[in-house]
Write a protein that holds these residues in place. Structure first.
Motif, mmCIF file in Angstrom:
data_model
loop_
_atom_site.group_PDB
_atom_site.id
_atom_site.type_symbol
_atom_site.label_atom_id
_atom_site.label_comp_id
_atom_site.label_asym_id
_atom_site.label_seq_id
_atom_site.Cartn_x
_atom_site.Cartn_y
_atom_site.Cartn_z
ATOM 1 N N ASP A 226 -21.537 36.312 37.355
ATOM 2 C CA ASP A 226 -21.261 36.969 38.637
ATOM 3 C C ASP A 226 -19.772 36.974 38.976
ATOM 4 O OD1 ASP A 226 -23.978 37.492 39.383
ATOM 5 O OD2 ASP A 226 -24.212 35.360 39.829
ATOM 6 N N HIS B 285 -29.551 24.435 45.544
ATOM 7 C CA HIS B 285 -29.670 25.887 45.606
ATOM 8 C C HIS B 285 -28.668 26.477 44.621
ATOM 9 C CE1 HIS B 285 -31.699 25.283 49.550
ATOM 10 N NE2 HIS B 285 -30.805 24.319 49.690
ATOM 11 N N ASP C 194 -27.299 33.901 49.734
ATOM 12 C CA ASP C 194 -27.274 35.290 49.287
ATOM 13 C C ASP C 194 -25.972 35.986 49.663
ATOM 14 O OD1 ASP C 194 -29.737 35.024 48.152
ATOM 15 O OD2 ASP C 194 -30.839 36.059 49.753
ATOM 16 N N HIS C 195 -25.453 35.681 50.848
ATOM 17 C CA HIS C 195 -24.190 36.276 51.281
ATOM 18 C C HIS C 195 -23.038 35.756 50.422
ATOM 19 C CE1 HIS C 195 -26.071 38.226 54.625
ATOM 20 N NE2 HIS C 195 -26.401 37.100 55.230
ATOM 21 N N GLU D 248 -19.685 38.766 54.877
ATOM 22 C CA GLU D 248 -21.019 39.218 54.483
ATOM 23 C C GLU D 248 -22.039 38.917 55.581
ATOM 24 O OE1 GLU D 248 -22.255 40.825 51.871
ATOM 25 O OE2 GLU D 248 -20.355 41.082 50.807
ATOM 26 N N GLN D 249 -21.836 37.796 56.296
ATOM 27 C CA GLN D 249 -22.775 37.389 57.350
ATOM 28 C C GLN D 249 -22.233 37.664 58.743
ATOM 29 O OE1 GLN D 249 -24.843 33.784 56.454
ATOM 30 N NE2 GLN D 249 -25.155 33.213 58.587
ATOM 31 N N GLN E 227 -19.682 38.138 43.643
ATOM 32 C CA GLN E 227 -19.893 39.250 42.715
ATOM 33 C C GLN E 227 -18.912 40.398 42.938
ATOM 34 O OE1 GLN E 227 -24.004 39.979 43.698
ATOM 35 N NE2 GLN E 227 -24.781 38.864 41.914
ATOM 36 N N CYS F 76 -24.766 31.181 42.335
ATOM 37 C CA CYS F 76 -24.431 32.272 41.440
ATOM 38 C C CYS F 76 -24.249 31.712 40.037
ATOM 39 C CB CYS F 76 -23.159 32.996 41.905
ATOM 40 S SG CYS F 76 -21.674 31.966 41.874
ATOM 41 N N ARG G 249 -23.241 34.724 47.328
ATOM 42 C CA ARG G 249 -23.369 35.323 45.993
ATOM 43 C C ARG G 249 -22.791 36.738 45.980
ATOM 44 N NH1 ARG G 249 -28.415 35.229 45.775
ATOM 45 N NH2 ARG G 249 -28.519 33.112 44.935
ATOM 46 N N ARG G 250 -23.107 37.533 46.997
ATOM 47 C CA ARG G 250 -22.595 38.902 47.033
ATOM 48 C C ARG G 250 -21.073 38.930 47.107
ATOM 49 N NH1 ARG G 250 -27.346 40.162 49.980
ATOM 50 N NH2 ARG G 250 -26.341 39.773 51.987
#
Length: 466
Positions: free
Chosen positions: A284, A277, A311-312, A134-135, A318, A280, A314-315
């Motif tokens: 998810d 932090h 964020d990466h 993702e990153q 999911q 998720c 979490r995606r």
């Protein structure tokens, strides 16, 4: 490493792709390559076809002492024990003993993240790779996944992350070479491969090699849910480099530093400043089973240690659907779900699979022995399954005895020396609303080439049902 012109002997071609990958790599580097394997050409046909046209000499159906005496480099398959007589011959003649992974670690220019564990390592490896991609879209995923790491080298630069699944066998070789990944992760440790390692202590020591040779600034993610892992001396030696993970807010995390853990329905990452932090929520997650919550936490701990943004992560969670051969839904027919969990080759993994379902289960179990105890699995079967269908193998009598001792009333069918008959028997027992679960708790050797061959046979049989 200087490989051009070297007399290189690959010991064990195998059928998973590692042997073919290293043989091809050595040949393309200009080495004088010989491949030797105790199996004959019929058993190795797919691997031999993959190497067709390359300048490689094959010695099949035997090992020859002279081949080991003349070799300058011997690359042993992970299945070959380090104390093999042939390796002793090679060492005495001055050869360097390598494995695919030791060569890869020496040559890889990018940062390596390694994952090991008795169970969960494949799911964690692939999920960690998805998080990094993702990153860092160029992230490479390889290792004990039937993907040759060496063949990925041309695509790897100094900034390319590499995520590897590492078996205890591969870690033996890395330990001998004093090599560990930059980010290490140990998912779980329970009895496994005692037929190879001999004792639980030796097995644990092999797993520990994933972090024993790390450098300052590296990190290891450890499972707070595991008493064996919590007891590892690494925590006392390098507390700042340890990152914890857990499937719940474990007491061991209270005074720890960085950690990824489930708190209620939220996956929390606590960074080095102590700030929390939310990564998720359970909504998810597509993966089934509490054990997979631990795998998600493990991958998150390793990814955060490498600097992947929440964020990466979490995606990736999911969109991660799971992987074949691990709680894989093959089909639903007449109200019965057929689930392929052939990768459960140890009792601990089969227990996790049984706990992933609330519906009645017809379990297909048994197979080859790895010198593991079956008492816990027998208790789990007695408390959870509608019936168990046994497949013949060297471990199956041990499982039968354990079941009789725990609960003689358990409905046992078999053992069957024909796998298709076993699957058909499970179909006849199952009723609408039931699950036919292939989660053997044993290895597959004897009846199948490997556990994946077993899973593919299960899928083929189930898909043929009308």
């Amino acid at each position: 490493m200087q490989l051009a012109g070297k007399r290189a002997l690959v010991m064990g071609l195998g059928v998973h792709g590692g042997g073919t990958g290293v043989a091809r790599f050595l040949a393309l580097q200009g080495a004088d390559v010989t491949v030797t394997d105790l199996r004959g050409p019929d058993d190795l046909r797919a691997s031999l076809d993959a190497l067709a046209g390359l300048p490689i000499r094959f010695v099949l159906g035997e090992h020859r002492d002279d081949d080991f005496r003349r070799a300058e480099i011997v690359v042993r398959n992970p299945a070959v024990p380090p104390n093999s007589r042939y390796l002793q011959i090679a060492r005495a003649a001055g050869a360097t003993i390598e494995m695919e992974m030791t060569i890869f670690f020496r040559l890889c220019p990018g940062p390596i993240l390694g994952v090991t564990g008795t169970k969960g390592k494949t799911t964690t490896t692939l999920l960690l790779g998805a998080m990094l991609r993702e990153q860092f879209p160029d992230t490479v995923i390889a290792g004990n996944l039937r993907i040759s790491a060496l063949e990925q080298l041309p695509t790897i630069t100094a900034t390319t992350p590499v995520v590897l699944e590492l078996s205890s066998f591969a870690l033996e070789g890395l330990g001998e070479a004093g090599l560990s990944p930059k980010i290490a992760c140990i998912t779980t440790i329970a009895p496994d491969h005692l037929d190879r390692h001999g004792t639980m202590e030796a097995y644990i020591l092999a797993k520990e090699q994933i972090w024993r040779h790390q450098r300052p600034g590296d990190a290891v993610a450890l499972n707070a849910d595991s008493p064996i892992i919590r007891a590892m001396a690494v925590v006392e030696q390098r507390p700042d480099d340890v990152v914890w993970f857990a499937s719940a807010a474990h007491p061991a995390l209270a005074h720890a530093g960085r950690a990824a853990f489930w708190q209620g329905d939220e996956l929390v990452w606590r960074d080095h400043r102590g700030e929390r932090h939310v990564i998720c929520t359970r909504d998810d997650v597509q993966l089934r089973g509490t054990h997979n919550l631990g795998n998600i936490a493990a991958a998150t701990a390793a990814a955060c240690s490498f600097g992947v943004a929440p964020d990466h992560i979490r995606r990736a969670v999911q969109t991660f659907p799971g992987i074949e051969h691990r709680l894989e839904l093959v089909r639903e027919l007449d109200g019965v779900r057929y689930v392929n969990d052939t990768a459960a080759t140890a009792p601990e993994a089969a227990i996790a699979a049984l706990r992933a379902f609330d519906d009645p289960i017809v379990l297909i179990a048994g197979g080859a022995d790895k010198q593991l105890p079956f008492d816990d699995l027998a208790r789990e079967i007695a408390g959870r399954v509608k019936a168990v269908v046994l497949v013949d193998g060297t471990a199956t009598p041990k499982l039968q005895r354990a079941l009789r001792l725990v609960d003689p009333s358990v409905d046992v069918c078999g053992p069957f020396d024909d796998f298709e008959r076993a699957v058909i028997a499970a179909r006849h027992i199952a009723a609408p609303g039931d699950i036919v679960l292939l989660s053997p708790g044993c290895a597959s050797f004897g009846m199948f080439r490997n556990e994946f061959h077993r899973g593919e046979a299960f899928r083929r049989i189930v898909e043929s049902f009308t």
